[in-house]
Each structure stands twice: as structure tokens, then as C-alpha cells.
Design a protein around this motif. Structure first.
Motif, PDB file in Angstrom:
ATOM      1  N   GLU A   1      35.222  39.170  48.538  1.00 35.48           N
ATOM      2  CA  GLU A   1      36.485  39.768  48.990  1.00 35.48           C
ATOM      3  C   GLU A   1      36.644  39.832  50.264  1.00 35.48           C
ATOM      4  OE1 GLU A   1      38.762  44.068  48.491  1.00 35.48           O
ATOM      5  OE2 GLU A   1      36.625  44.018  48.046  1.00 35.48           O
TER       6      GLU A   1
ATOM      7  N   PHE B   1      32.057  41.962  46.363  1.00 38.15           N
ATOM      8  CA  PHE B   1      32.853  42.500  47.381  1.00 38.15           C
ATOM      9  C   PHE B   1      32.686  41.956  49.059  1.00 38.15           C
ATOM     10  CE2 PHE B   1      33.042  45.909  44.217  1.00 38.15           C
ATOM     11  CZ  PHE B   1      34.154  46.347  44.045  1.00 38.15           C
TER      12      PHE B   1
ATOM     13  N   LEU C   1      40.266  43.361  41.960  1.00 35.54           N
ATOM     14  CA  LEU C   1      38.889  43.915  42.318  1.00 35.54           C
ATOM     15  C   LEU C   1      38.757  45.438  42.203  1.00 35.54           C
ATOM     16  CD1 LEU C   1      37.788  41.624  45.177  1.00 35.54           C
ATOM     17  CD2 LEU C   1      36.946  41.674  43.084  1.00 35.54           C
ATOM     18  N   THR C   2      39.836  46.193  42.555  1.00 27.13           N
ATOM     19  CA  THR C   2      39.969  47.730  42.358  1.00 27.13           C
ATOM     20  C   THR C   2      39.724  48.125  40.989  1.00 27.13           C
ATOM     21  OG1 THR C   2      41.114  47.738  44.373  1.00 27.13           O
ATOM     22  CG2 THR C   2      41.123  49.712  42.832  1.00 27.13           C
ATOM     23  N   LEU C   3      40.566  47.163  39.939  1.00 25.80           N
ATOM     24  CA  LEU C   3      40.571  47.557  38.619  1.00 25.80           C
ATOM     25  C   LEU C   3      39.067  47.325  38.076  1.00 25.80           C
ATOM     26  CD1 LEU C   3      44.012  46.147  37.504  1.00 25.80           C
ATOM     27  CD2 LEU C   3      43.036  48.645  37.661  1.00 25.80           C
TER      28      LEU C   3
ATOM     29  N   LEU D   1      36.261  47.478  39.843  1.00 24.13           N
ATOM     30  CA  LEU D   1      35.394  48.436  40.258  1.00 24.13           C
ATOM     31  C   LEU D   1      35.616  49.685  39.253  1.00 24.13           C
ATOM     32  CD1 LEU D   1      33.343  49.571  42.147  1.00 24.13           C
ATOM     33  CD2 LEU D   1      35.242  50.400  43.665  1.00 24.13           C
ATOM     34  N   VAL D   2      36.877  50.060  39.005  1.00 25.52           N
ATOM     35  CA  VAL D   2      37.140  51.259  38.106  1.00 25.52           C
ATOM     36  C   VAL D   2      36.621  51.234  36.705  1.00 25.52           C
ATOM     37  CG1 VAL D   2      39.113  52.542  37.084  1.00 25.52           C
ATOM     38  CG2 VAL D   2      39.132  51.874  39.536  1.00 25.52           C
ATOM     39  N   HIS D   3      36.805  49.953  36.146  1.00 23.48           N
ATOM     40  CA  HIS D   3      36.060  49.717  35.043  1.00 23.48           C
ATOM     41  C   HIS D   3      34.541  49.990  35.043  1.00 23.48           C
ATOM     42  CE1 HIS D   3      35.681  48.141  31.114  1.00 23.48           C
ATOM     43  NE2 HIS D   3      34.836  47.074  31.660  1.00 23.48           N
TER      44      HIS D   3
ATOM     45  N   ILE E   1      43.298  42.699  45.809  1.00 27.77           N
ATOM     46  CA  ILE E   1      42.553  43.647  45.877  1.00 27.77           C
ATOM     47  C   ILE E   1      42.674  44.720  44.708  1.00 27.77           C
ATOM     48  CG2 ILE E   1      42.809  45.969  47.114  1.00 27.77           C
ATOM     49  CD1 ILE E   1      43.664  44.121  49.689  1.00 27.77           C
ATOM     50  N   LEU E   2      43.966  44.421  44.007  1.00 30.03           N
ATOM     51  CA  LEU E   2      44.004  45.138  42.814  1.00 30.03           C
ATOM     52  C   LEU E   2      43.172  44.763  41.890  1.00 30.03           C
ATOM     53  CD1 LEU E   2      45.986  47.353  41.268  1.00 30.03           C
ATOM     54  CD2 LEU E   2      47.603  45.488  40.721  1.00 30.03           C
TER      55      LEU E   2
ATOM     56  N   TRP F   1      32.766  51.637  37.051  1.00 30.35           N
ATOM     57  CA  TRP F   1      32.709  53.071  37.224  1.00 30.35           C
ATOM     58  C   TRP F   1      32.591  53.818  35.861  1.00 30.35           C
ATOM     59  CZ3 TRP F   1      34.051  55.253  42.580  1.00 30.35           C
ATOM     60  CH2 TRP F   1      33.532  56.591  42.798  1.00 30.35           C
TER      61      TRP F   1
ATOM     62  N   SER G   1      47.185  41.322  47.950  1.00 30.27           N
ATOM     63  CA  SER G   1      47.470  42.712  46.909  1.00 30.27           C
ATOM     64  C   SER G   1      46.838  42.369  45.522  1.00 30.27           C
ATOM     65  CB  SER G   1      48.926  43.140  47.106  1.00 30.27           C
ATOM     66  OG  SER G   1      49.304  43.397  48.483  1.00 30.27           O
TER      67      SER G   1
END
Length: 116
Positions: free
Chosen positions: A69, A66, A99-101, A103-105, A96-97, A107, A93
Motif C-alpha cells: 500500500e 501494507f 485496505l481499511t475494510l 484491516l477492520v475485518h 485506502i478504503l 481485527w 481513496s
């Protein structure tokens, strides 16, 4: 010229005074906790064969990810002045998408839970 020499002399005097005060106060109050070596929450005087939690490395890798990022997205305001800012926004975008995916994985897999 007189004012400049006064400012230099007063700055030098103040810095020497504060440095001497710091050395004097630090030697008067030695703390055993501050003087002992400390490494990652383990007792340094015990055995060196303690199991090391992989979660320390996970937290370090997530921090670096991060941090990278932020370093990649920092020039975006200047990139908006290019001739095709839509392409720059598209790539930002996507980054960011992605890295968000990730992070969700992490989590959902429980990788961010410190205690099990």
C-alpha cells in the motif's frame, strides 16, 4: 593535490584501524547466545516436528500488504500534477478504503490477536 592525498590517506588509515579494532574486539568477547542458531523462537536442537503457528504467516502477509500500500501510494504527490488529479485521488481513496475494510475485518475476526 596535497590536501586530497592527505584526506585519502587519513580515511584509509582510519577505516583500516576501525576494521582491525572490530575484528579484535569481536574475537575477545564471544557470547554463547550470539553464537547459537536461532530460528523463529524455537529451540533448533529439539525435534523438527513442532507445530508451527500460522500467525507468523498472517503477520508476514499483513506486513507485505501494507508495505505494498505504501509503495502504491508513494507517487501520489507527483500524480497530483497530472491533468486529472481527481481520478488519481479517487483510485487512491478506493485503495485506502479497501485496505481499511480488510484491516477492520481481520481485527473483528480476531486475526490480529496473538494470544488466544
Amino acid at each position: 593535490m596535497n590536501m586530497i592525498s592527505f584526506m585519502i590517506a587519513s580515511s584509509l588509515t582510519l577505516s583500516i584501524l576501525l576494521t582491525a579494532l572490530n575484528f579484535w574486539l569481536a574475537q575477545m568477547n564471544p557470547d554463547s547466545e550470539k553464537l547459537s542458531p536461532y530460528e523463529c523462537g524455537f529451540d533448533p536442537l529439539g525435534t523438527a516436528r513442532l507445530p508451527f503457528s500460522i500467525r507468523f504467516f498472517l503477520v508476514a502477509i499483513l506486513f507485505l500488504l501494507f508495505d505494498l500500500e505504501i509503495a502504491l501510494l508513494l507517487p501520489l504527490p507527483w500524480a497530483m500534477q497530472l491533468q486529472s488529479p481527481t481520478m488519481t485521488l479517487t483510485w487512491a481513496s478506493v485503495l485506502i478504503l479497501l485496505l481499511t475494510l480488510g484491516l477492520v475485518h481481520e481485527w473483528t475476526q480476531g486475526g490480529l490477536e496473538w494470544a488466544e
